[in-house]
Design a protein around this motif. Structure first.
Motif, short mmCIF file in Angstrom:
data_model
loop_
_atom_site.label_atom_id
_atom_site.label_comp_id
_atom_site.label_asym_id
_atom_site.label_seq_id
_atom_site.Cartn_x
_atom_site.Cartn_y
_atom_site.Cartn_z
N PHE A 224 2.43 12.52 -2.12
CA PHE A 224 2.25 12.36 -0.68
C PHE A 224 1.79 13.66 -0.06
O PHE A 224 2.20 14.74 -0.49
CB PHE A 224 3.57 11.91 -0.01
CG PHE A 224 4.04 10.55 -0.44
CD1 PHE A 224 3.64 9.41 0.23
CD2 PHE A 224 4.90 10.41 -1.54
CE1 PHE A 224 4.08 8.16 -0.16
CE2 PHE A 224 5.34 9.16 -1.94
CZ PHE A 224 4.94 8.03 -1.25
N GLU A 225 0.95 13.55 0.96
CA GLU A 225 0.39 14.74 1.59
C GLU A 225 1.39 15.45 2.49
O GLU A 225 1.24 16.63 2.78
CB GLU A 225 -0.85 14.35 2.41
CG GLU A 225 -2.00 13.83 1.54
CD GLU A 225 -3.20 13.47 2.38
OE1 GLU A 225 -3.16 13.67 3.63
OE2 GLU A 225 -4.20 12.99 1.82
N GLY A 226 2.39 14.76 2.95
CA GLY A 226 3.39 15.37 3.82
C GLY A 226 4.34 14.33 4.35
O GLY A 226 4.31 13.16 3.96
N LYS A 227 5.18 14.74 5.28
CA LYS A 227 6.20 13.86 5.82
C LYS A 227 5.59 12.64 6.52
O LYS A 227 6.08 11.52 6.36
CB LYS A 227 7.10 14.64 6.80
CG LYS A 227 8.28 13.84 7.33
CD LYS A 227 9.16 14.71 8.21
CE LYS A 227 10.32 13.91 8.80
NZ LYS A 227 11.21 14.76 9.65
N ALA A 228 4.53 12.86 7.29
CA ALA A 228 3.89 11.75 8.00
C ALA A 228 3.35 10.71 7.02
O ALA A 228 3.41 9.51 7.29
CB ALA A 228 2.78 12.27 8.90
N ASP A 229 2.81 11.18 5.91
CA ASP A 229 2.26 10.28 4.89
C ASP A 229 3.38 9.43 4.27
O ASP A 229 3.22 8.23 4.02
CB ASP A 229 1.55 11.09 3.80
CG ASP A 229 0.76 10.22 2.83
OD1 ASP A 229 0.37 9.11 3.22
OD2 ASP A 229 0.56 10.65 1.68
N ILE A 230 4.53 10.05 4.05
CA ILE A 230 5.68 9.32 3.49
C ILE A 230 6.18 8.30 4.49
O ILE A 230 6.48 7.14 4.13
CB ILE A 230 6.82 10.29 3.14
CG1 ILE A 230 6.36 11.29 2.09
CG2 ILE A 230 8.03 9.52 2.62
CD1 ILE A 230 7.38 12.37 1.79
N ILE A 231 6.27 8.68 5.75
CA ILE A 231 6.76 7.77 6.79
C ILE A 231 5.81 6.59 6.95
O ILE A 231 6.23 5.43 7.09
CB ILE A 231 6.94 8.52 8.12
CG1 ILE A 231 8.11 9.49 8.00
CG2 ILE A 231 7.16 7.55 9.27
CD1 ILE A 231 8.27 10.42 9.17
N ALA A 232 4.50 6.86 6.88
CA ALA A 232 3.52 5.78 6.97
C ALA A 232 3.72 4.79 5.82
O ALA A 232 3.68 3.57 6.02
CB ALA A 232 2.11 6.35 6.93
N ALA A 233 3.96 5.32 4.64
CA ALA A 233 4.18 4.45 3.47
C ALA A 233 5.46 3.64 3.65
O ALA A 233 5.51 2.45 3.30
CB ALA A 233 4.27 5.30 2.21
N ALA A 234 6.49 4.27 4.20
CA ALA A 234 7.76 3.57 4.43
C ALA A 234 7.58 2.44 5.43
O ALA A 234 8.14 1.35 5.25
CB ALA A 234 8.82 4.55 4.93
N LEU A 235 6.81 2.66 6.47
CA LEU A 235 6.57 1.64 7.48
C LEU A 235 5.72 0.50 6.93
O LEU A 235 5.90 -0.66 7.31
CB LEU A 235 5.93 2.26 8.72
CG LEU A 235 6.82 3.25 9.47
CD1 LEU A 235 6.03 3.97 10.55
CD2 LEU A 235 8.01 2.53 10.09
N ARG A 236 4.79 0.83 6.04
CA ARG A 236 3.97 -0.22 5.43
C ARG A 236 4.81 -1.11 4.52
O ARG A 236 4.50 -2.29 4.34
CB ARG A 236 2.80 0.39 4.66
CG ARG A 236 1.74 0.99 5.58
CD ARG A 236 0.48 1.40 4.85
NE ARG A 236 -0.54 1.86 5.79
CZ ARG A 236 -0.78 3.14 6.08
NH1 ARG A 236 -0.08 4.09 5.47
NH2 ARG A 236 -1.70 3.47 6.96
N VAL A 237 5.88 -0.56 3.96
CA VAL A 237 6.80 -1.38 3.17
C VAL A 237 7.43 -2.44 4.07
O VAL A 237 7.65 -3.58 3.64
CB VAL A 237 7.90 -0.50 2.53
CG1 VAL A 237 9.02 -1.37 1.97
CG2 VAL A 237 7.32 0.35 1.41
N LEU A 238 7.69 -2.11 5.32
CA LEU A 238 8.26 -3.06 6.26
C LEU A 238 7.28 -4.20 6.53
O LEU A 238 7.69 -5.36 6.67
CB LEU A 238 8.63 -2.37 7.57
CG LEU A 238 9.53 -1.13 7.46
CD1 LEU A 238 9.95 -0.67 8.85
CD2 LEU A 238 10.76 -1.42 6.60
N PHE A 239 5.99 -3.87 6.60
CA PHE A 239 4.97 -4.92 6.74
C PHE A 239 5.00 -5.84 5.52
O PHE A 239 4.89 -7.06 5.64
CB PHE A 239 3.58 -4.30 6.88
CG PHE A 239 3.29 -3.71 8.24
CD1 PHE A 239 3.87 -4.23 9.39
CD2 PHE A 239 2.41 -2.64 8.37
CE1 PHE A 239 3.60 -3.69 10.63
CE2 PHE A 239 2.13 -2.09 9.61
CZ PHE A 239 2.72 -2.63 10.75
N LEU A 240 5.11 -5.24 4.34
CA LEU A 240 5.16 -6.04 3.11
C LEU A 240 6.37 -6.96 3.11
O LEU A 240 6.28 -8.12 2.70
CB LEU A 240 5.20 -5.11 1.88
CG LEU A 240 3.93 -4.31 1.59
CD1 LEU A 240 4.18 -3.36 0.41
CD2 LEU A 240 2.78 -5.25 1.25
#
Length: 252
Positions: A50-66
């Motif tokens: 991951f490029e940074g904290k924002a990238d990790i948070i974006a991935a975490a939120l996309r899990v919610l979409f899934l």
């Protein structure tokens, strides 16, 4: 022989762990170490994927979409077509959905003052809207015949209401119980559909008097059902009962 690592699977595992860490400590205070501990990996491994904290948070939120898409797909496979039931996957009516909503509410709490998260939210909002569009088209086939203006306004009203239910469901659970959330969602959807129906009638030349009786005007009356014809409407879609400052920001 070196161990083969599935990059996407590793990213998904870290993203899910990040979501749990955010739900427990909040986005503002959660650290890379917290996320690494939750995922059972090193911080070095996280920065590798991951490029940074924002990238990790974006991935975490996309899990919610899934998670939401998976629940909706399961309902559709069972033959469910009621929109309120399908959208129930987006509000905190179960333990897992409450956990997901806590993460969203945490995220909404920081986007107003953090430009990086604000920009991230704009992209996530577009991704999430595609899900809502598909669900509404599936449950309400007639919506395919609405003009672009009407459909977009209806979706915006519904999504804003869902945001409000999510906030209420995790901050005032004793008040916003599952049954209350569901009944309010059903009421809001009925109002939105009624409003959209009025717009469709007027776009075809029908006029509504003060008693909501319909009168047809032959001038400009077109045969057939225009699909996605763009028009301008002066009427206003019923607003969400929860249209608060932070839900407005989330539509940014």
């Amino acid at each position: 022989m070196p161990k083969i690592i599935d990059v996407e699977l590793t990213r998904l595992r870290v993203a899910k762990a990040a979501g749990k860490a955010i739900a427990g400590k909040g986005i503002s205070t959660v650290t890379m170490i917290d996320i690494a501990n939750a995922a059972g990996v090193t911080t070095g491994m996280i920065t590798h994927y991951f490029e940074g904290k924002a990238d990790i948070i974006a991935a975490a939120l996309r899990v919610l979409f899934l998670n939401m898409e998976r629940k909706i797909a399961h309902l559709l496979e069972k033959g469910e077509t009621d929109l309120a039931t399908l959208l129930g996957a987006a509000i905190p009516t179960s333990k897992s959905q409450c956990e997901d909503s806590v993460i969203w509410v945490n995220f909404w709490g920081v986007i107003a003052t953090d430009p990086e998260f604000h920009n991230l939210n704009a992209g996530l909002h577009r991704e999430g809207k595609k899900i809502y569009d598909r669900v509404i088209w599936t449950a309400w086939p007639v919506s395919e015949e609405w003009s672009t203006d009407v459909f977009e306004t209806a979706v915006r009203s519904i999504v804003t209401f869902l945001f409000g239910l999510s906030a209420g469901g995790v901050t005032h659970r004793a008040v916003w119980t599952t049954s209350v959330q569901r009944s309010q969602l059903e009421l809001h959807l009925r109002m939105v559909r009624y409003w959209a129906r009025q717009q469709a009638l007027m776009s075809c030349g029908w006029e509504l008097d003060s008693n909501n009786s319909v009168h047809v005007s032959m001038e400009g009356l077109e045969l057939g059902s225009p699909r996605r014809r763009t028009s301008s409407y002066s009427a206003v879609c019923p607003s969400s009962l929860f249209l608060s400052s932070f839900t407005t920001v989330c539509h940014g």
